[in-house]
Design an enzyme around this catalytic site. Sequence first.
Site, PDB file in Angstrom:
ATOM      1  N   SER A  70      34.667  11.957 -13.712  1.00 42.77           N
ATOM      2  CA  SER A  70      33.432  11.350 -13.214  1.00 42.77           C
ATOM      3  C   SER A  70      33.754  10.625 -11.916  1.00 42.77           C
ATOM      4  O   SER A  70      34.246   9.501 -11.934  1.00 42.77           O
ATOM      5  CB  SER A  70      32.880  10.355 -14.243  1.00 42.77           C
ATOM      6  OG  SER A  70      32.463  11.051 -15.383  1.00 42.77           O
ATOM      7  N   LEU A  71      33.467  11.273 -10.805  1.00 40.88           N
ATOM      8  CA  LEU A  71      33.823  10.696  -9.509  1.00 40.88           C
ATOM      9  C   LEU A  71      32.692   9.780  -9.019  1.00 40.88           C
ATOM     10  O   LEU A  71      32.876   8.599  -8.799  1.00 40.88           O
ATOM     11  CB  LEU A  71      34.096  11.814  -8.504  1.00 40.88           C
ATOM     12  CG  LEU A  71      34.686  11.342  -7.186  1.00 40.88           C
ATOM     13  CD1 LEU A  71      36.092  10.823  -7.382  1.00 40.88           C
ATOM     14  CD2 LEU A  71      34.677  12.453  -6.150  1.00 40.88           C
ATOM     15  N   HIS A  72      31.551  10.403  -8.834  1.00 43.07           N
ATOM     16  CA  HIS A  72      30.287   9.708  -8.543  1.00 43.07           C
ATOM     17  C   HIS A  72      30.228   8.944  -7.223  1.00 43.07           C
ATOM     18  O   HIS A  72      29.191   8.920  -6.577  1.00 43.07           O
ATOM     19  CB  HIS A  72      29.877   8.795  -9.706  1.00 43.07           C
ATOM     20  CG  HIS A  72      29.736   9.524 -11.019  1.00 43.07           C
ATOM     21  ND1 HIS A  72      29.235  10.799 -11.108  1.00 43.07           N
ATOM     22  CD2 HIS A  72      30.048   9.173 -12.295  1.00 43.07           C
ATOM     23  CE1 HIS A  72      29.234  11.190 -12.372  1.00 43.07           C
ATOM     24  NE2 HIS A  72      29.735  10.227 -13.108  1.00 43.07           N
ATOM     25  N   ASN A  78      19.815  10.888 -14.337  1.00 42.04           N
ATOM     26  CA  ASN A  78      18.854  10.861 -15.439  1.00 42.04           C
ATOM     27  C   ASN A  78      18.364   9.423 -15.602  1.00 42.04           C
ATOM     28  O   ASN A  78      19.181   8.508 -15.718  1.00 42.04           O
ATOM     29  CB  ASN A  78      19.517  11.333 -16.739  1.00 42.04           C
ATOM     30  CG  ASN A  78      19.886  12.806 -16.666  1.00 42.04           C
ATOM     31  OD1 ASN A  78      19.066  13.648 -16.304  1.00 42.04           O
ATOM     32  ND2 ASN A  78      21.138  13.121 -16.976  1.00 42.04           N
ATOM     33  N   SER A 119      35.845  14.548 -20.490  1.00 46.01           N
ATOM     34  CA  SER A 119      35.369  13.928 -19.253  1.00 46.01           C
ATOM     35  C   SER A 119      35.850  12.480 -19.220  1.00 46.01           C
ATOM     36  O   SER A 119      35.757  11.759 -20.209  1.00 46.01           O
ATOM     37  CB  SER A 119      33.840  13.979 -19.225  1.00 46.01           C
ATOM     38  OG  SER A 119      33.345  13.345 -18.074  1.00 46.01           O
ATOM     39  N   CYS A 134      24.642   4.033 -16.166  1.00 46.18           N
ATOM     40  CA  CYS A 134      24.796   4.678 -17.473  1.00 46.18           C
ATOM     41  C   CYS A 134      24.348   3.745 -18.605  1.00 46.18           C
ATOM     42  O   CYS A 134      24.726   2.566 -18.638  1.00 46.18           O
ATOM     43  CB  CYS A 134      26.258   5.069 -17.660  1.00 46.18           C
ATOM     44  SG  CYS A 134      26.580   5.870 -19.245  1.00 46.18           S
ATOM     45  N   CYS A 162      22.773  13.307 -20.004  1.00 45.75           N
ATOM     46  CA  CYS A 162      23.965  12.563 -19.559  1.00 45.75           C
ATOM     47  C   CYS A 162      23.570  11.142 -19.180  1.00 45.75           C
ATOM     48  O   CYS A 162      22.649  10.934 -18.391  1.00 45.75           O
ATOM     49  CB  CYS A 162      24.553  13.177 -18.298  1.00 45.75           C
ATOM     50  SG  CYS A 162      25.157  14.805 -18.532  1.00 45.75           S
ATOM     51  N   GLU A 209      25.687   8.466 -30.986  1.00 48.19           N
ATOM     52  CA  GLU A 209      24.772   9.567 -30.717  1.00 48.19           C
ATOM     53  C   GLU A 209      25.568  10.827 -30.371  1.00 48.19           C
ATOM     54  O   GLU A 209      26.619  10.747 -29.737  1.00 48.19           O
ATOM     55  CB  GLU A 209      23.818   9.196 -29.573  1.00 48.19           C
ATOM     56  CG  GLU A 209      23.052   7.918 -29.873  1.00 48.19           C
ATOM     57  CD  GLU A 209      21.848   7.663 -28.976  1.00 48.19           C
ATOM     58  OE1 GLU A 209      20.933   6.994 -29.440  1.00 48.19           O
ATOM     59  OE2 GLU A 209      21.830   8.128 -27.818  1.00 48.19           O
ATOM     60  N   CYS A 253      27.932  17.716 -27.651  1.00 44.70           N
ATOM     61  CA  CYS A 253      28.386  16.615 -26.818  1.00 44.70           C
ATOM     62  C   CYS A 253      28.723  15.453 -27.752  1.00 44.70           C
ATOM     63  O   CYS A 253      27.866  14.971 -28.495  1.00 44.70           O
ATOM     64  CB  CYS A 253      27.276  16.247 -25.829  1.00 44.70           C
ATOM     65  SG  CYS A 253      27.665  14.805 -24.841  1.00 44.70           S
ATOM     66  N   GLY A 259      31.088   6.384 -24.707  1.00 42.34           N
ATOM     67  CA  GLY A 259      32.480   5.920 -24.680  1.00 42.34           C
ATOM     68  C   GLY A 259      33.348   6.685 -23.710  1.00 42.34           C
ATOM     69  O   GLY A 259      32.925   7.673 -23.097  1.00 42.34           O
ATOM     70  N   GLU A 260      34.566   6.201 -23.565  1.00 46.27           N
ATOM     71  CA  GLU A 260      35.530   6.805 -22.642  1.00 46.27           C
ATOM     72  C   GLU A 260      36.625   7.481 -23.479  1.00 46.27           C
ATOM     73  O   GLU A 260      37.442   6.788 -24.108  1.00 46.27           O
ATOM     74  CB  GLU A 260      36.111   5.709 -21.725  1.00 46.27           C
ATOM     75  CG  GLU A 260      37.330   6.104 -20.931  1.00 46.27           C
ATOM     76  CD  GLU A 260      37.188   7.411 -20.150  1.00 46.27           C
ATOM     77  OE1 GLU A 260      36.149   7.638 -19.514  1.00 46.27           O
ATOM     78  OE2 GLU A 260      38.140   8.214 -20.195  1.00 46.27           O
TER      79      GLU A 260
HETATM   80  N1  SAH Z   1      33.203   8.050 -20.101  1.00 48.44           N
HETATM   81  C1  SAH Z   1      33.351   9.435 -19.780  1.00 48.44           C
HETATM   82  C2  SAH Z   1      32.483  10.319 -20.654  1.00 48.44           C
HETATM   83  C3  SAH Z   1      31.006  10.207 -20.383  1.00 48.44           C
HETATM   84  S1  SAH Z   1      30.483  11.754 -19.849  1.00 48.44           S
HETATM   85  C4  SAH Z   1      33.094   9.641 -18.304  1.00 48.44           C
HETATM   86  O1  SAH Z   1      32.737   8.695 -17.633  1.00 48.44           O
HETATM   87  O2  SAH Z   1      33.325  10.741 -17.806  1.00 48.44           O
HETATM   88  C5  SAH Z   1      28.895  11.449 -19.301  1.00 48.44           C
HETATM   89  C6  SAH Z   1      28.692  11.854 -17.881  1.00 48.44           C
HETATM   90  O3  SAH Z   1      27.363  11.494 -17.485  1.00 48.44           O
HETATM   91  C7  SAH Z   1      29.623  11.113 -16.952  1.00 48.44           C
HETATM   92  O4  SAH Z   1      29.966  11.909 -15.868  1.00 48.44           O
HETATM   93  C8  SAH Z   1      28.731   9.970 -16.537  1.00 48.44           C
HETATM   94  O5  SAH Z   1      29.181   9.324 -15.396  1.00 48.44           O
HETATM   95  C9  SAH Z   1      27.423  10.679 -16.345  1.00 48.44           C
HETATM   96  N2  SAH Z   1      26.263   9.778 -16.319  1.00 48.44           N
HETATM   97  C10 SAH Z   1      26.206   8.508 -16.753  1.00 48.44           C
HETATM   98  N3  SAH Z   1      24.973   7.999 -16.543  1.00 48.44           N
HETATM   99  C11 SAH Z   1      24.256   8.981 -15.968  1.00 48.44           C
HETATM  100  C12 SAH Z   1      22.908   9.060 -15.532  1.00 48.44           C
HETATM  101  N4  SAH Z   1      22.056   8.045 -15.657  1.00 48.44           N
HETATM  102  N5  SAH Z   1      22.491  10.220 -14.988  1.00 48.44           N
HETATM  103  C13 SAH Z   1      23.331  11.275 -14.881  1.00 48.44           C
HETATM  104  N6  SAH Z   1      24.616  11.251 -15.282  1.00 48.44           N
HETATM  105  C14 SAH Z   1      25.080  10.111 -15.820  1.00 48.44           C
END
Ligand code: SAH
Length: 342
Positions: free
Chosen positions: A215-217, A291, A192, A117, A334, A90, A103, A160-161
């Site tokens: 992506s820290l989270h 999301n 990212s 995710c 995202c 996608e 994207c 993907g990463e």
């Molecule tokens: N694998 C890479 C590229 C993905 S980027 C990475 O992890 O950075 C997509 C971004 O959306 C990342 O920051 C990911 O963590 C974030 N993401 C994943 N699921 C999400 C969700 N349900 N809601 C909001 N952001 C999300």
Amino acid sequence: MNEIRNISLNDLTDYCKNLKQPSYRATQIFEWLYQGQVSSFNKMTNMSKEFRCQLQADFQIGSLKTQLKSVSKDGTIKYVFVLEDKEMIETVLIPTKTRTTVCVSTQAGCKFGCRFCASGIGGWRRNLNSAEILMQVLHVKGEAEKLTKPLSHVVFMGIGEPLDNYDNLIKAIHVINDERGMNIGARRITVSTCGVIPKINKLSDLGLQIELAISLHGYDNESRNVLMPVNKKYPFDDLISACRKYIKKTNRQITFEYILIKDVTCTSQAAQELKKAFKSLICKMNLIPYNPVSEFDYETPSKNEIINFQNQLKQFNIFSTVRTPRGRDVGGACGQLRHRII
Ligand code: SAH
């Protein structure tokens, strides 16, 4: 057959030289492919017929098959493409007042399994080659020119990463950035990553001026362990240290992406912990409201909760922006992109 968009400009130059062609032929081919966006060697009219035939015999110019195109009410467009082996990926076109962003996906599926995710739900199938990465950008570039403003930004934030497919990623970035290729400035290209430390280090050696987003989270090691299994391999503190090193070496800032999940990451305890982690680290923080993904039962915080969290960070001298969700209604925001197979 050899897909020509997998060939770098250097290798194409060698190919031309071997055929006793001037080396500027390679540049001409590149311009046809990435600026003229031709789909057949026959259309490369500034080269001899013989040479075009030779190209045709040696290479193919592939294209992506569009399986589905969904237009969100906010103008975002999600494309589902089918690859030659029936894997589906996608790609998203995101128009705003000031920019048009694509994207891009870098893998079919994802092996990192972040707990919020959709991209990791079906696991990982394979890496995309650089042609498959470039074709996504080219397709959306063509669409953007017809529908909105020219493509200005590329973000590697699809399925993907990116750093797990490092070589093909870098190869594609060179073509996107090269003035003889797509000519998109490095600062308009964002990679990212979920935090693959060795590849972050490798990236810092390249001297590219691209943007890096992490992506820290999680707000500390424990919370990140729960949300992102990759943290077991590359723990929170090591990741922050790698980022400090990257910033020092490249003299560039990093953006930290931080997901806002109600009662999980959007709490005052989380803000306090982030204060400790970000001590004397100059960075940008991008807050991403969760999301919805049907398989998970997390919730998105309210507007007020988001503002309170952001204000708390501000008090700690952590300045952040909130990412506006785009394309949620078509599963294009995202974390909503997912792998499928025909
Ligand atoms: N694998 C890479 C590229 C993905 S980027 C990475 O992890 O950075 C997509 C971004 O959306 C990342 O920051 C990911 O963590 C974030 N993401 C994943 N699921 C999400 C969700 N349900 N809601 C909001 N952001 C999300």
